[in-house]
Scaffold this active site. Structure first.
Site, short mmCIF file in Angstrom:
data_model
loop_
_atom_site.label_atom_id
_atom_site.label_comp_id
_atom_site.label_asym_id
_atom_site.label_seq_id
_atom_site.Cartn_x
_atom_site.Cartn_y
_atom_site.Cartn_z
N ARG A 49 18.28 -2.07 -10.25
CA ARG A 49 17.14 -2.91 -9.84
C ARG A 49 17.64 -4.25 -9.29
O ARG A 49 17.08 -4.79 -8.35
CB ARG A 49 16.20 -3.14 -11.04
CG ARG A 49 15.52 -1.85 -11.51
CD ARG A 49 14.53 -2.11 -12.62
NE ARG A 49 13.92 -0.88 -13.08
CZ ARG A 49 14.40 -0.12 -14.06
NH1 ARG A 49 15.51 -0.47 -14.69
NH2 ARG A 49 13.78 0.98 -14.42
N HIS A 63 13.75 -5.70 -17.75
CA HIS A 63 13.52 -4.35 -17.20
C HIS A 63 14.81 -3.89 -16.51
O HIS A 63 14.88 -3.77 -15.30
CB HIS A 63 12.37 -4.44 -16.20
CG HIS A 63 11.88 -3.11 -15.72
ND1 HIS A 63 11.67 -2.03 -16.53
CD2 HIS A 63 11.53 -2.70 -14.47
CE1 HIS A 63 11.22 -1.02 -15.81
NE2 HIS A 63 11.13 -1.40 -14.56
N ASN A 95 14.11 -8.02 -1.76
CA ASN A 95 12.77 -8.29 -2.30
C ASN A 95 12.46 -9.77 -2.56
O ASN A 95 11.29 -10.13 -2.67
CB ASN A 95 12.55 -7.47 -3.57
CG ASN A 95 12.38 -5.99 -3.23
OD1 ASN A 95 12.32 -5.62 -2.06
ND2 ASN A 95 12.31 -5.13 -4.24
N ILE A 146 3.23 3.14 -5.18
CA ILE A 146 2.56 2.60 -6.38
C ILE A 146 1.20 2.03 -5.98
O ILE A 146 0.20 2.25 -6.68
CB ILE A 146 3.40 1.52 -7.10
CG1 ILE A 146 4.80 2.06 -7.44
CG2 ILE A 146 2.71 1.06 -8.38
CD1 ILE A 146 5.71 1.07 -8.14
N ALA A 197 0.83 -1.21 0.00
CA ALA A 197 0.00 0.00 0.00
C ALA A 197 0.86 1.25 0.00
O ALA A 197 0.51 2.28 0.56
CB ALA A 197 -0.92 -0.01 1.22
N ASP A 225 -1.24 -4.48 3.19
CA ASP A 225 0.17 -4.27 3.57
C ASP A 225 0.46 -5.09 4.82
O ASP A 225 -0.47 -5.66 5.42
CB ASP A 225 0.48 -2.77 3.77
CG ASP A 225 1.91 -2.43 3.36
OD1 ASP A 225 2.85 -3.04 3.94
OD2 ASP A 225 2.11 -1.58 2.48
N1 APR Z 1 3.75 -8.09 1.86
C1 APR Z 1 3.07 -7.00 1.46
N2 APR Z 1 3.59 -5.78 1.41
C2 APR Z 1 4.86 -5.62 1.76
C3 APR Z 1 5.65 -6.71 2.17
C4 APR Z 1 5.06 -7.99 2.21
N3 APR Z 1 5.73 -9.08 2.59
N4 APR Z 1 6.88 -6.24 2.44
C5 APR Z 1 6.86 -4.91 2.21
N5 APR Z 1 5.64 -4.54 1.80
C6 APR Z 1 5.12 -3.20 1.49
C7 APR Z 1 5.81 -2.10 2.31
O1 APR Z 1 5.35 -2.09 3.65
C8 APR Z 1 5.42 -0.86 1.51
O2 APR Z 1 4.25 -0.23 2.03
O3 APR Z 1 5.37 -2.82 0.15
C9 APR Z 1 5.16 -1.40 0.09
C10 APR Z 1 6.08 -0.80 -0.96
O4 APR Z 1 5.74 0.55 -1.07
P1 APR Z 1 6.86 1.68 -1.33
O5 APR Z 1 7.98 1.53 -0.36
O6 APR Z 1 6.16 3.00 -1.39
O7 APR Z 1 7.45 1.29 -2.77
P2 APR Z 1 6.85 1.59 -4.22
O8 APR Z 1 7.41 2.85 -4.75
O9 APR Z 1 5.37 1.41 -4.20
O10 APR Z 1 7.55 0.40 -5.07
C11 APR Z 1 7.34 -0.96 -4.77
O11 APR Z 1 7.76 -1.61 -7.05
O12 APR Z 1 8.74 -0.47 -8.83
C12 APR Z 1 8.92 -1.40 -7.82
O13 APR Z 1 11.26 -1.15 -7.32
C13 APR Z 1 9.96 -0.93 -6.84
O14 APR Z 1 10.18 -3.07 -5.81
C14 APR Z 1 9.63 -1.78 -5.65
C15 APR Z 1 8.10 -1.88 -5.72
#
Ligand code: APR
Length: 314
Positions: free
Chosen positions: A92, A179, A99, A15, A12, A35
């Protein structure tokens, strides 16, 4: 009685929030923003903000936040952004260590709660993360794709439109391959409303546009300190919409190759048709020798990351 489609967004963050906004505003279905437990209230707060927004904008989709996978049971579409985004100076591929455990956690839950969903993976390193998702869930190759090509193509098209001085609406271009910095902008298939791009832009300028496209994500990371989210979210929603509305759109997506383009057991960006059955077709276009060589290099880069993933114990 017909029910609304169920769209589950895993992550959440930046993106995820934009995905929720777009899906709700387009009334593609009811949206769940998931999340992890420490961020449950954050997800719930974002969802409530978007529900209140429905009153202003006039959409009927419901948006809810959760940290409970059981709420996602039976989702029609799953869009995965869970993970850590890039920081300046990171590639990446540098994100594998952080990740990979996250995508495995997500995939194990998806397998339990919504194995039939059409899954769109956005988490990076994209091509390796989508590979791992499919491996863990064991879903058919039609039911999973990675979002990269639509975004990379959008970046390419924008730079071409600005240089040629024409509307973005008339530029057609595709970026294939992984990518990463070796992605393959396909000049031979690039036109401005069917007129070859070379009628508008000189060769050396085209080369610098290709280079800028390849580093298009990094350019934003360097400016913002984190990765892009508006265009990535729109790109994934275009894929989700194609599936939910059976649009049969031809989009560049990371798809599972089983011999197409000469690759097997690998996800890389290729032109696909997305409709109600998911990735319905992989379209094999004729590439120039130079493009074939670039694709080979890009596929080798993806394979190297996938090999690291395969060697990392669960
Ligand atoms: N399950 C669900 N959500 C998770 C988990 C998990 N196990 N681990 C982390 N998250 C959540 C985080 O808590 C965070 O809220 O994923 C969210 C990622 O959000 P952002 O940090 O804002 O990242 P964002 O810019 O949305 O990008 C996410 O997309 O483009 C790719 O490289 C980027 O890998 C990254 C992903």
């Amino acid at each position: 009685m017909a029910t609304r489609k169920k769209i589950a967004l895993i992550g959440a963050g930046n993106i995820g929030g934009e995905l929720a906004r777009l899906c709700a505003n387009k009334e593609l279905g009811d949206v769940w923003l998931y999340d992890i437990a420490p961020k449950e209230n954050y997800a719930k707060g974002k969802a409530l903000d978007l529900e209140q927004n429905s009153s202003v904008l006039g959409y009927d989709s419901h948006v809810r936040g959760t940290s409970n996978w059981a709420d996602l049971e039976g989702a029609d579409v799953l869009i995965i952004t869970a993970g850590i985004p890039r920081k300046p100076g990171q590639s990446r591929d540098d994100l594998v260590a952080s990740n990979l455990p996250i995508i495995r956690d997500v995939a194990n839950n998806a397998k339990k709660y919504c194995p039939d969903a059409f899954a769109i993976v956005i988490s990076n390193p994209l091509d390796a993360m989508v590979y791992e998702y499919k491996r863990v869930v064991g879903c058919p190759k039609e039911k999973v794709a990675g979002m990269a090509g639509v975004l990379d193509s959008a970046r390419f098209q924008l730079f071409l439109a600005r240089e040629a001085g024409v509307s973005i609406k008339d530029v057609r271009a595709m970026v294939l391959g992984g990518h990463g910095d070796d992605m393959v902008p396909v000049l031979s298939a690039c036109t401005i409303n069917a007129v070859p791009i070379t009628e508008f832009i000189a060769k050396d300028k085209l080369q610098s546009i290709i280079e800028r496209t390849r580093k298009g994500g990094g350019e934003i990371v360097n400016l913002m300190g984190t990765s892009a989210y508006y265009a990535p979210a729109s790109a994934a929603v275009a894929m989700a919409e194609a599936y939910l509305l059976d649009q049969k759109r031809l989009l560049a997506c990371a798809a599972y190759l089983d011999g197409e383009y000469g690759y097997k057991d690998l996800f890389i960006g290729v032109p696909v048709v997305i409709g109600g059955n998911g990735v319905e077709k992989i379209v094999q276009i004729k590439l120039t020798d130079e493009e074939v060589a670039m694709l080979k290099k890009s596929a080798a880069s993806v394979q190297a990351v996938v090999d690291v993933v395969k060697k990392t114990p669960a």
